[in-house]
Design a protein around this motif. Sequence first.
Motif, PDB file in Angstrom:
ATOM      1  N   ASN A 132      -2.288  -9.841  -7.880  1.00 57.42           N
ATOM      2  CA  ASN A 132      -0.823  -9.810  -7.896  1.00 57.42           C
ATOM      3  C   ASN A 132      -0.300  -8.480  -7.354  1.00 57.42           C
ATOM      4  OD1 ASN A 132      -0.911 -12.323  -9.075  1.00 57.42           O
ATOM      5  ND2 ASN A 132      -0.508 -11.590 -11.149  1.00 57.42           N
ATOM      6  N   GLN A 133      -0.946  -7.391  -7.744  1.00 53.67           N
ATOM      7  CA  GLN A 133      -0.514  -6.079  -7.259  1.00 53.67           C
ATOM      8  C   GLN A 133      -0.661  -5.972  -5.749  1.00 53.67           C
ATOM      9  OE1 GLN A 133      -3.050  -3.577  -9.622  1.00 53.67           O
ATOM     10  NE2 GLN A 133      -1.584  -3.396 -11.305  1.00 53.67           N
ATOM     11  N   LEU A 134      -1.770  -6.494  -5.242  1.00 53.68           N
ATOM     12  CA  LEU A 134      -1.977  -6.453  -3.795  1.00 53.68           C
ATOM     13  C   LEU A 134      -0.975  -7.336  -3.068  1.00 53.68           C
ATOM     14  CD1 LEU A 134      -5.875  -6.563  -3.724  1.00 53.68           C
ATOM     15  CD2 LEU A 134      -4.466  -4.711  -2.812  1.00 53.68           C
ATOM     16  N   TRP A 135      -0.778  -8.549  -3.564  1.00 55.51           N
ATOM     17  CA  TRP A 135       0.120  -9.479  -2.882  1.00 55.51           C
ATOM     18  C   TRP A 135       1.551  -8.939  -2.871  1.00 55.51           C
ATOM     19  CZ3 TRP A 135      -0.890 -13.549   0.112  1.00 55.51           C
ATOM     20  CH2 TRP A 135       0.205 -14.339   0.515  1.00 55.51           C
ATOM     21  N   ASP A 136       1.984  -8.367  -4.000  1.00 54.46           N
ATOM     22  CA  ASP A 136       3.359  -7.861  -4.110  1.00 54.46           C
ATOM     23  C   ASP A 136       3.497  -6.434  -3.586  1.00 54.46           C
ATOM     24  OD1 ASP A 136       4.060 -10.244  -5.354  1.00 54.46           O
ATOM     25  OD2 ASP A 136       3.688  -9.459  -7.370  1.00 54.46           O
ATOM     26  N   ASP A 137       2.347  -5.803  -3.269  1.00 55.62           N
ATOM     27  CA  ASP A 137       2.333  -4.401  -2.843  1.00 55.62           C
ATOM     28  C   ASP A 137       3.037  -3.528  -3.876  1.00 55.62           C
ATOM     29  OD1 ASP A 137       1.536  -2.375  -1.192  1.00 55.62           O
ATOM     30  OD2 ASP A 137       3.304  -2.450   0.091  1.00 55.62           O
ATOM     31  N   SER A 138       2.700  -3.759  -5.145  1.00 57.49           N
ATOM     32  CA  SER A 138       3.320  -3.029  -6.235  1.00 57.49           C
ATOM     33  C   SER A 138       2.291  -2.779  -7.336  1.00 57.49           C
ATOM     34  CB  SER A 138       4.503  -3.826  -6.800  1.00 57.49           C
ATOM     35  OG  SER A 138       5.083  -3.158  -7.900  1.00 57.49           O
TER      36      SER A 138
END
Length: 240
Positions: A132-138
């Motif tokens: 999720n962090q990678l996909w959202d860049d967050s």
Amino acid sequence: MSSGAPGSRAVTALLSERSRRAADALAAADALASSFAGVTLTGTRAILLDVSSVPSIEDQRARQQFVADPAVMAQLELCLEDLADEDLRAVVIRAEHPELEEAVQAGVREFDGPSGPINPRLHLIVHGIVANQLWDDSPPEVWETARRLLDSGYERHEILHMLGRPVAAQVWEACHDERAYDRDAHVAALEALPDSWERERGAMRLEREHDVAGRRDAAAARKQARRQTKAARRRNRRRG
């Protein structure tokens, strides 16, 4: 798509839900667009967008591709755009870790892995958070760290495990100490990679070697004790 594979069935079940979400998102976008109807910004009232920090299309695509194994994506007949659905990302992660999925389904709480004990449910949860962090860049430091580790020669899956270490620490503190997410601590842990990972791996290797040596010494001691016992019995028989 084959309906027999568990991953494929999960994908099929999620597609209808995904379509519903897409329809809701389109409706929300239409409502937002209509709220700006007739608004014109000119001159000093114009809003100037700073695009200098916007990642390139190539970098964005590389970041999103890093989320999933291409071979597993092909097996599940999914494309990159499908990964926008968090539930489908979870399906892909479970398909990448069939042994963990089997352990969860069997109710196994922990088993011995190559680097020590593994909680299969927690392992999958941490993979999902990193995805999720990678996909959202967050936070963006997650992908920045991944690129740095790729440039250093590390493989994708090991990098995901590295990125998961700070996440697991945050999950532990949230569950056991009721601490809120600490972004500064997270970023600091990312910046410490790969040195912190290599130190931990070295410590685990020494611990395993120590355990092996201990078991070997214990086995040798038992063997020596058996020899001594047999020798004592022979002496007793001769005396008798």
